[in-house]
Design a protein around this motif. Structure first.
Motif, PDB file in Angstrom:
ATOM      1  N   PRO A 169     -18.607  62.268  13.348  1.00  0.00           N
ATOM      2  CA  PRO A 169     -19.068  63.346  12.459  1.00  0.00           C
ATOM      3  C   PRO A 169     -17.928  63.937  11.653  1.00  0.00           C
ATOM      4  CG  PRO A 169     -19.974  63.591  14.668  1.00  0.00           C
ATOM      5  CD  PRO A 169     -18.933  62.515  14.754  1.00  0.00           C
ATOM      6  N   ASP A 170     -18.272  64.555  10.530  1.00  0.00           N
ATOM      7  CA  ASP A 170     -17.270  65.185   9.674  1.00  0.00           C
ATOM      8  C   ASP A 170     -16.568  66.307  10.422  1.00  0.00           C
ATOM      9  OD1 ASP A 170     -18.090  63.469   7.701  1.00  0.00           O
ATOM     10  OD2 ASP A 170     -19.485  64.910   6.794  1.00  0.00           O
ATOM     11  N   GLY A 171     -15.262  66.402  10.211  1.00  0.00           N
ATOM     12  CA  GLY A 171     -14.481  67.447  10.850  1.00  0.00           C
ATOM     13  C   GLY A 171     -14.073  67.140  12.267  1.00  0.00           C
ATOM     14  N   SER A 173     -12.022  64.386  14.891  1.00  0.00           N
ATOM     15  CA  SER A 173     -11.072  63.280  14.987  1.00  0.00           C
ATOM     16  C   SER A 173     -10.776  63.006  16.442  1.00  0.00           C
ATOM     17  CB  SER A 173      -9.778  63.608  14.239  1.00  0.00           C
ATOM     18  OG  SER A 173      -9.170  64.774  14.772  1.00  0.00           O
ATOM     19  N   ASP A 183     -12.260  70.723  13.502  1.00  0.00           N
ATOM     20  CA  ASP A 183     -11.652  71.618  12.514  1.00  0.00           C
ATOM     21  C   ASP A 183     -11.522  73.019  13.094  1.00  0.00           C
ATOM     22  OD1 ASP A 183     -11.491  69.581  10.738  1.00  0.00           O
ATOM     23  OD2 ASP A 183     -13.302  70.112   9.621  1.00  0.00           O
ATOM     24  N   ARG A 201     -27.384  69.393  12.195  1.00  0.00           N
ATOM     25  CA  ARG A 201     -25.921  69.241  12.228  1.00  0.00           C
ATOM     26  C   ARG A 201     -25.213  70.538  12.617  1.00  0.00           C
ATOM     27  NH1 ARG A 201     -24.219  64.495   9.855  1.00  0.00           N
ATOM     28  NH2 ARG A 201     -25.893  63.301   8.821  1.00  0.00           N
ATOM     29  N   ARG A 219     -20.949  74.544  15.774  1.00  0.00           N
ATOM     30  CA  ARG A 219     -20.088  74.366  14.600  1.00  0.00           C
ATOM     31  C   ARG A 219     -20.112  75.588  13.688  1.00  0.00           C
ATOM     32  NH1 ARG A 219     -21.234  68.441  12.168  1.00  0.00           N
ATOM     33  NH2 ARG A 219     -19.163  68.817  11.282  1.00  0.00           N
TER      34      ARG A 219
END
Length: 264
Positions: A169-171, A173, A183, A201, A219
């Motif tokens: 998913p975005d953000g 790692s 993030d 999401r 999030r």
């Protein structure tokens, strides 16, 4: 309080077969039955008696494994009966007599097992304080009838394997196989390399290592929750529904976190 009564009432229906990933549990119980069938009966009998003693004791730490213990007793008893039949056949050198004794042992064993499970199911789960706070039958009889139950359809979670590719998913790692970073500097450790995302999401869910529980990440507010002993069962809208085992109904995440309780 022993019983945790959900505040949300309704019928929960899973939209697809959510139990398809639990087939290894059936392989374990079948292997357990075959093991007891191969062992001498005087080895398998103490093992089953120990499991029955654990069920009778009802230790709080082991309550979440009650379903597993039940299956172990049922299938283990079948394996023990096979071992007993082989022992009777060898001892008496008479197949009909060995089969008769094995059938009598099966009748006695399964009767005791049914009595044990019936006693467990009928044992009160509420303590005296909850029972005292319950309304009288006359109040319930005069109370107005509430609305019909709402049908809640759960969406099966889609697990994304975190193998280092671009499907994360975005953000997010991956730091290594059992750790990732989000993030804002939030680090999530001791997780399995897979994640599930809410349809909106808003939430991310990781299973803890060895599937000992789940880690939930909000999030929107940047909050992290670790719930040991719970597993992700499905999604309803943007809210996760969690379960403690096959024999217990799933509960909404807000209920598990106590967010639907009225403030004093």
């Amino acid at each position: 309080m022993d019983a945790y009564v959900p505040q949300r009432k309704g019928v929960v229906r899973l939209r697809a077969a959510a139990l398809s990933g639990r087939w290894p549990a059936w392989l374990l119980v079948i292997a357990w039955m075959l093991l007891l069938a191969c062992l001498p009966w005087w080895v398998g009998l103490p093992l089953l008696l120990a499991l029955a003693a654990i069920q009778v004791a009802q230790l709080p730490r082991l309550q979440r494994y009650s379903g597993m213990f039940r299956r172990a007793l049922r299938w283990g008893l079948a394996g023990l009966l096979v071992a007993s039949y082989l022992a009777f056949d060898i001892a008496f050198d008479h197949r009909a007599l060995g089969l008769t004794l094995a059938m009598l042992a099966a009748l006695a064993g399964f009767s005791l097992l049914v009595l044990l499970e019936s006693w467990q199911d009928r044992k009160p789960q509420r303590n005296a304080a909850v029972a005292a706070a319950s309304p009288e039958w006359s109040e319930l009889a005069l109370a107005p009838i509430g609305p019909a139950d709402m049908l809640i359809e759960l969406q099966v979670p889609h697990w994304i394997v975190l193998d280092g590719s671009a499907n994360a998913p975005d953000g997010m790692s991956m730091l290594h196989a059992n750790s990732c970073a989000m993030d804002g500097g939030i680090r999530v450790d001791h997780i399995e390399p897979q994640v599930a995302m809410a349809p909106g999401r808003h939430w991310l869910v990781w299973p803890m290592t060895a599937w000992r529980g789940v880690v939930l990440y909000d999030r929107l507010h940047g909050k992290l929750y670790r719930l040991r002993g719970w597993q992700l069962y499905g999604w309803h809208g943007d809210e996760a529904w969690l379960s403690r085992g096959e024999d217990q109904p799933p509960l909404a995440m807000s209920h598990v976190l106590g967010q639907d309780q009225p403030e004093d």
